[in-house]
Design a protein around this motif. Structure first.
Motif, mmCIF file in Angstrom:
data_model
loop_
_atom_site.group_PDB
_atom_site.id
_atom_site.type_symbol
_atom_site.label_atom_id
_atom_site.label_comp_id
_atom_site.label_asym_id
_atom_site.label_seq_id
_atom_site.Cartn_x
_atom_site.Cartn_y
_atom_site.Cartn_z
ATOM 1 N N ASN A 90 -3.621 0.136 6.293
ATOM 2 C CA ASN A 90 -4.024 1.045 5.707
ATOM 3 C C ASN A 90 -2.924 2.481 5.819
ATOM 4 O O ASN A 90 -3.109 3.770 5.055
ATOM 5 C CB ASN A 90 -5.789 1.298 5.611
ATOM 6 C CG ASN A 90 -5.852 2.793 5.074
ATOM 7 O OD1 ASN A 90 -5.906 2.589 3.398
ATOM 8 N ND2 ASN A 90 -6.468 3.452 5.393
ATOM 9 N N THR A 115 1.155 -1.518 -0.253
ATOM 10 C CA THR A 115 0.229 -0.058 -0.137
ATOM 11 C C THR A 115 0.796 1.333 0.407
ATOM 12 O O THR A 115 0.324 2.247 -0.655
ATOM 13 C CB THR A 115 -0.605 -0.192 0.901
ATOM 14 O OG1 THR A 115 -1.763 -0.530 0.817
ATOM 15 C CG2 THR A 115 -2.137 1.096 1.428
ATOM 16 N N THR A 116 2.133 1.294 0.931
ATOM 17 C CA THR A 116 2.875 1.738 0.672
ATOM 18 C C THR A 116 3.201 2.207 -0.699
ATOM 19 O O THR A 116 3.698 4.204 -1.264
ATOM 20 C CB THR A 116 3.755 2.043 1.672
ATOM 21 O OG1 THR A 116 4.061 1.825 3.070
ATOM 22 C CG2 THR A 116 4.942 3.396 1.732
ATOM 23 N N THR A 123 -6.145 -3.327 9.764
ATOM 24 C CA THR A 123 -6.888 -2.808 8.440
ATOM 25 C C THR A 123 -6.030 -1.686 8.385
ATOM 26 O O THR A 123 -5.499 -1.080 7.710
ATOM 27 C CB THR A 123 -8.780 -2.678 7.429
ATOM 28 O OG1 THR A 123 -8.558 -4.379 8.311
ATOM 29 C CG2 THR A 123 -8.551 -1.717 6.954
ATOM 30 N N ALA A 131 -1.341 3.584 2.810
ATOM 31 C CA ALA A 131 -1.385 5.150 1.862
ATOM 32 C C ALA A 131 -0.594 6.689 2.686
ATOM 33 O O ALA A 131 -0.153 6.916 1.881
ATOM 34 C CB ALA A 131 -2.661 4.747 2.025
ATOM 35 N N GLU A 136 -3.055 -0.569 -9.985
ATOM 36 C CA GLU A 136 -3.408 -0.436 -8.584
ATOM 37 C C GLU A 136 -4.649 -0.079 -8.336
ATOM 38 O O GLU A 136 -4.990 -0.291 -7.185
ATOM 39 C CB GLU A 136 -3.119 1.775 -8.835
ATOM 40 C CG GLU A 136 -1.029 1.834 -8.725
ATOM 41 C CD GLU A 136 -1.057 2.578 -7.829
ATOM 42 O OE1 GLU A 136 -2.000 4.417 -7.701
ATOM 43 O OE2 GLU A 136 -0.139 3.154 -7.490
ATOM 44 N N ALA A 164 -5.482 -6.400 -0.619
ATOM 45 C CA ALA A 164 -5.407 -6.542 1.041
ATOM 46 C C ALA A 164 -6.302 -6.832 1.895
ATOM 47 O O ALA A 164 -6.344 -7.115 2.744
ATOM 48 C CB ALA A 164 -5.082 -5.286 1.817
ATOM 49 N N TYR A 196 -2.308 -9.969 -7.077
ATOM 50 C CA TYR A 196 -1.879 -8.820 -6.230
ATOM 51 C C TYR A 196 -0.588 -8.773 -7.059
ATOM 52 O O TYR A 196 0.115 -7.679 -7.326
ATOM 53 C CB TYR A 196 -1.363 -8.799 -4.432
ATOM 54 C CG TYR A 196 -0.973 -6.998 -4.040
ATOM 55 C CD1 TYR A 196 -1.416 -6.786 -4.899
ATOM 56 C CD2 TYR A 196 -1.509 -8.106 -2.864
ATOM 57 C CE1 TYR A 196 -1.417 -5.519 -4.356
ATOM 58 C CE2 TYR A 196 -1.418 -6.626 -2.198
ATOM 59 C CZ TYR A 196 -1.346 -5.343 -2.429
ATOM 60 O OH TYR A 196 -1.175 -4.162 -1.814
ATOM 61 N N ASN A 235 1.664 1.878 -3.233
ATOM 62 C CA ASN A 235 0.603 1.966 -4.098
ATOM 63 C C ASN A 235 1.043 3.751 -3.436
ATOM 64 O O ASN A 235 0.643 4.312 -5.363
ATOM 65 C CB ASN A 235 -0.549 1.644 -3.426
ATOM 66 C CG ASN A 235 -1.420 1.278 -4.423
ATOM 67 O OD1 ASN A 235 -2.578 2.995 -4.282
ATOM 68 N ND2 ASN A 235 -1.829 0.873 -5.189
ATOM 69 N N ASN A 267 -5.066 -3.260 -5.312
ATOM 70 C CA ASN A 267 -4.472 -3.020 -4.325
ATOM 71 C C ASN A 267 -5.733 -3.418 -2.539
ATOM 72 O O ASN A 267 -4.905 -4.371 -2.310
ATOM 73 C CB ASN A 267 -3.657 -1.538 -4.031
ATOM 74 C CG ASN A 267 -2.809 -1.894 -2.318
ATOM 75 O OD1 ASN A 267 -2.073 -1.990 -2.750
ATOM 76 N ND2 ASN A 267 -3.955 -1.092 -1.581
ATOM 77 N N PHE A 268 -6.655 -2.558 -2.441
ATOM 78 C CA PHE A 268 -7.406 -2.788 -2.143
ATOM 79 C C PHE A 268 -7.762 -3.476 -1.195
ATOM 80 O O PHE A 268 -8.663 -4.241 -0.521
ATOM 81 C CB PHE A 268 -7.738 -1.487 -1.288
ATOM 82 C CG PHE A 268 -7.316 -0.241 -0.140
ATOM 83 C CD1 PHE A 268 -6.831 -0.315 0.691
ATOM 84 C CD2 PHE A 268 -6.977 1.113 -1.651
ATOM 85 C CE1 PHE A 268 -6.555 0.931 1.015
ATOM 86 C CE2 PHE A 268 -5.706 2.327 -0.932
ATOM 87 C CZ PHE A 268 -5.988 1.897 0.344
#
Length: 411
Positions: free
Chosen positions: A138, A17-18, A134, A141, A110, A117, A76, A20, A113-114
């Motif tokens: 999260n 996520t980072t 989460t 982000a 992208e 995850a 993913y 992303n 991603n969520f």
């Protein structure tokens, strides 16, 4: 295998996520410079942002279902490869159209991603830990947005703006190596003790499934979609327009707006962890999942509201403080709204539902981003925008209150 292997999985999701958000944030950091180089106006930038959101919305319609069918590990991986190549491809762009095309491709990748995850968290964590897990992943982000003002200007100033996009693409390929090495289904990776812990409050979930078309039959789907539709655009605004806001309102440039952004997104990172922790704390204290999620979401909604004061009293210090509160509250909101999906729907449909509700949020962003450009072109003021931001989360909470009982669907 250690009993805590699920937290290794959470770490992988955090770093994914980072990356992303680093990849999507490079353009907003460089926007003031690129606007000068390529002579964009506010509307041009709005269209480039809108291209990202159109593709992001389109991708969400199928990535969630793809992940439910083929699994998180493969889905993913494919997404990371595609979006990393697209991120690096920005270095070849030279016009509004080519930048919009690069953003379109980046967003398609992208968008997985969520859903990936959230599905991984549903597979690897019991319900009572999901909000906290989460909140942790999260936070990637905000960490991505946090480190971008440090890394991106350094690359741009020393090696040219193209190098920042190439660096972002390389990061994804490094992450992919560790993902393929470490990720797997709990049955193959977790110890017997940890597997029992993961399944301790999820009896029967594995056997449940919902055809995609049936998701629309449940009012919970509508309520979450409405909530995402009105709040996601505010987060998009902060991601894509905040550097331009600091530049236009207070004269900060690529070498000086790093510190304000670091402060803002450090606070938002804390908000994501805090929101997940608070919700889990309520559950540990014996409150229902419904109470825990909705109360935390209401607190987050009320915390965003002071941002409207910037419509009347714009100052750099006030902007840093109030936007920090708003972004922290959004991340607390996000940790819980994502978890609500896994609270309600069976594990095998979590990817699909996350994709569908995220699609609703992306549609809101598609409508809001060009509107921001038009409002700024017409008024040269952020007054209307901050007013909308201040009330959006409370309106979304009302939608959840009316339409979303947070309990497993009896299907």
């Amino acid at each position: 295998m250690k009993r805590s292997y699920r937290w290794t999985i959470c770490s992988l999701l955090f770093f994914g996520t980072t990356i992303n958000f680093i990849d999507r944030q490079v353009l907003s950091i460089l926007a003031p410079q690129l606007q000068t180089v390529f002579h964009w106006n506010e509307a041009d930038y709005g269209y480039i942002v809108m291209a990202f959101q159109i593709a992001y919305a389109a991708g969400l319609l199928f990535t969630g279902r793809f992940l439910d069918r083929f699994g998180v590990r493969l889905g993913y991986s494919i997404a990371m490869i595609f979006w990393s190549l697209s991120a690096a491809g920005h270095a070849l762009a030279s016009s509004v159209m080519s930048f919009a095309s690069a953003r379109f491709c980046l967003a398609l990748g992208e968008s997985a991603n969520f859903p990936a995850a959230i599905k991984a968290v549903a597979e690897w964590f019991p319900k009572r830990e999901r909000a906290f897990a989460t909140g942790l992943f999260n936070t990637g982000a905000t960490v991505g947005v946090l480190v971008s003002p440090v890394l991106v200007p350094w690359f741009a100033l020393h090696f040219g703006w193209q190098s920042a996009f190439i660096f972002a693409g390389i990061l994804g390929m490094v992450w992919l190596f560790f993902w393929l090495l470490l990720y797997g289904h709990p049955v193959g990776k977790a110890s017997a003790e940890e597997l029992e812990h993961i399944r301790s409050d999820s009896a029967g979930e594995e056997k449940q499934d919902i055809p995609w078309r049936q998701l629309f039959r449940y009012r919970q789907t509508l309520g979450i979609c409405i909530g995402r539709f009105v709040t996601d655009p505010i987060w998009w605004f902060f991601l894509f327009w905040l550097p331009k806001y600091l530049h236009g309102q207070f004269g900060l440039d690529i070498g000086s707006f790093g510190l304000p952004l670091i402060i803002i997104y450090t606070m938002s990172s804390a908000g994501g962890i805090g929101g997940g922790w608070l919700s889990s704390w309520f559950i540990r204290r014996g409150r229902s999942v419904d109470f825990a999620r909705k109360t935390t979401i209401l607190i987050a909604a009320l915390t965003v509201m002071p941002v409207v004061l910037l419509a009347w009293y714009p100052s750099l210090i006030a902007a840093i403080v109030l936007i920090s509160l708003a972004t922290a509250a959004h991340q607390a909101w996000g940790a819980n709204i994502y978890t609500v999906v896994s609270d309600i729907y069976p594990k095998r449909t979590v990817g699909s539902v996350t994709g569908l509700t995220s699609f609703a949020g992306a549609v809101g962003g598609i409508l809001f981003s060009p509107a921001v450009g038009w409002i700024l072109e017409a008024t040269n003021s952020y007054f209307i925008i901050f007013m909308i931001a201040g009330v959006a989360y409370f309106a979304a909470w009302l939608s959840l209150k009316c339409f979303v009982p947070v309990k497993p669907l009896n299907i």
